[in-house]
Design an enzyme around this catalytic site. Structure first.
Site, PDB file in Angstrom:
ATOM      1  N   ASN A 223      36.179  40.548  43.065  1.00 39.09           N
ATOM      2  CA  ASN A 223      36.594  41.917  42.799  1.00 39.09           C
ATOM      3  C   ASN A 223      37.252  42.546  44.013  1.00 39.09           C
ATOM      4  O   ASN A 223      36.779  42.362  45.131  1.00 39.09           O
ATOM      5  CB  ASN A 223      35.378  42.770  42.418  1.00 39.09           C
ATOM      6  CG  ASN A 223      34.540  42.125  41.343  1.00 39.09           C
ATOM      7  OD1 ASN A 223      35.069  41.579  40.397  1.00 39.09           O
ATOM      8  ND2 ASN A 223      33.228  42.185  41.508  1.00 39.09           N
ATOM      9  N   SER A 288      31.701  39.008  37.738  1.00 40.18           N
ATOM     10  CA  SER A 288      30.379  38.411  37.538  1.00 40.18           C
ATOM     11  C   SER A 288      30.011  38.437  36.062  1.00 40.18           C
ATOM     12  O   SER A 288      29.331  37.546  35.567  1.00 40.18           O
ATOM     13  CB  SER A 288      29.323  39.176  38.318  1.00 40.18           C
ATOM     14  OG  SER A 288      29.212  38.717  39.622  1.00 40.18           O
TER      15      SER A 288
END
Length: 467
Positions: A223, A288
């Site tokens: 991210n 995730s």
């Protein structure tokens, strides 16, 4: 994670420590929000990706029965109401948790349970209902995973803070991968990442082992909000199915995703929900959460076609993805956005190699050209740690010159110097002659020179005076 190079098989201690911190700091959980108390039905209703990604339609074909999926993470709380009966085994690779891998450890202990519920959550089944009840049955409360009939293996790792056992990621990650393979995992979910595309050589053997044992590895791209502007390892390892993230509008997520040429497919990464250790729930975001969605689809495929190879499973997922962004493969969406229904129902041509590459070939080319080791023989007991694939690379020392070489070199230098001086002297004589200067005392005309004589000219006579 600090980078390594093809010629550097081991990291400095400081670099290894930083890697461990970043692995969990970039646990790819862009946000974790514990919402106000709500019924389990409310949480289930927030699972928009089940319909939007074609998962509910894919359930008409498969729900993942008979497939083991290993979750290499911070440990899974197998007692969560939505995971009862889903976790069938585990192992602690951290050296600091419970031997069965079901104790939440590390700097983000909740992470593994969030991932597990999204992957294979079974919800709260009403009395008398079965997890395999058809779509017409009343849906259970709680979180329903992408592959609700799959079996989970919890492999716990301690990352993001000092590990009490002292084991670093260089030991934990390969040990976790090898244990998962040896204990029947057909799919491995790794929702962990780093801020560098490179990985330590200590990981080579384990990922090669998984490749040779026909295991699908699915990893998170990372991210931006966690510092991953580019995809980091292990999602950069050839052959790994790397997952990027999109928002509710199927646009690449600004915060909850990253970019890179290794991305294979994209899946929802924002407004996600999952279970927490102790029986709670939370909203979260990041790749995730995208990763277990894709790993779950891989489990659906392997359940439907048990003999299908890992490269065929990966090819089926990326070939049926809906193209997004620039036409064809691109660094934001990979081959496109996940379409689970098509992955389970479409006719897909077979391939002979993994379209995402192979770690075996990468090792052959980049680890100084050494030969790829043969397939390791599984042991009866779990392997403590994968040994480095190759010995430490060495560079041959330069050969010192011999005395004869030195003598020849000196003679050549002296010869050139003498020739150069001779050329300069000859040039000086020519310049003086051109200027009409008499020869200096001791100088003689050039050999072979002739004097022009005017026969009509009278001899010049001097009177003996200087003049």
């Amino acid at each position: 994670m600090q980078s390594t190079t093809a010629s550097t098989p081991h990291f400095p201690r400081a670099s290894a420590a930083l890697m461990a911190v970043l692995l969990a700091a970039c646990c790819l959980c862009a946000g974790l929000f514990t919402a106000p108390a709500a019924s389990a039905d409310d949480w289930r209703d927030k699972e928009y990706w089940l319909a939007d990604s074609g998962i509910t339609k894919a359930w008409e074909v498969s729900k993942g029965a008979g497939v083991k999926v290993a979750v290499i993470d911070s440990g899974i709380d197998a007692q969560h109401p939505d995971l009862k009966g889903a976790v069938t085994g585990g192992y602690d690779a951290s050296g600091s948790g419970d031997p069965n891998g079901q104790k939440s450890v590390g700097s983000k202990p909740e992470h593994g349970t969030l991932v597990a519920t999204m992957l294979a959550g079974r919800g709260h089944q009403p009395a008398g209902a079965s997890p395999s009840a058809g779509p017409a049955a009343t849906p259970p409360d709680g979180i329903i995973g992408v592959a609700p009939e799959a079996q989970l293996l919890s492999v716990s790792t301690w990352l993001g803070s000092p590990n009490p056992s002292g084991k670093s990621d260089q030991d934990q990650i390969p040990e976790a991968v090898r244990w998962a393979v040896d204990n029947g995992a057909r799919v491995i979910n790794i929702s962990l990442g780093s801020t560098t595309p490179q990985w330590p050589q200590s990981w080579d053997a384990a990922f090669l082992y998984a490749e040779q044992k026909d295991v699908v590895i699915v990893a998170a791209a990372g991210n931006r909000i966690g510092g991953n502007t580019q995809v980091g390892a292990p999602a950069t390892i050839p052959g790994v199915l790397t997952v990027a993230g999109v928002d509710r509008k199927n646009v690449a997520s600004v915060d909850a995703s990253s970019q890179g040429i290794s991305i294979g497919v994209a899946a929802p990464a924002e407004n996600l929900v999952g279970g927490l250790p102790g029986g709670g729930y939370a909203e979260w975001a990041g790749t995730s959460g995208s990763t277990p969605i894709v790993a779950g689809v891989a489990a659906l495929i392997r359940s439907k076609w048990p003999d299908m190879s890992a490269e065929q499973v990966i090819n089926r997922i990326i070939t049926t993805a809906r193209d997004a962004g620039a036409p064809g493969k691109d660094p934001l969406y990979g081959y496109g956005i996940l379409n689970a229904e098509a992955a389970l129902k479409a006719d897909v041509p077979e391939v002979s190699v993994n379209p995402l590459g192979t770690i075996a070939e990468w090792i052959r080319v980049h680890r100084r050209g050494n030969a790829v080791p043969a397939t390791p023989v599984p042991s009866a007991t779990p392997v403590a740690s994968a040994a480095p694939t190759l010995p430490e690379a060495t560079v041959p020392a330069a050969k010192a010159p011999s005395q004869r070489d030195s003598a020849i070199g000196a003679a050549v230098v002296i010869g050139f110097a003498a020739l150069f001086l001779a050329i300069i002297a000859a040039a000086a004589v020519q310049l003086r002659r051109a200027a009409g200067d008499p020869l200096a005392p001791g100088e003689e005309p050039e050999t072979g020179a002739t004097e022009r004589v005017n026969p009509h000219r009278k001899p010049h006579v001097t009177d003996g005076r200087t003049g």
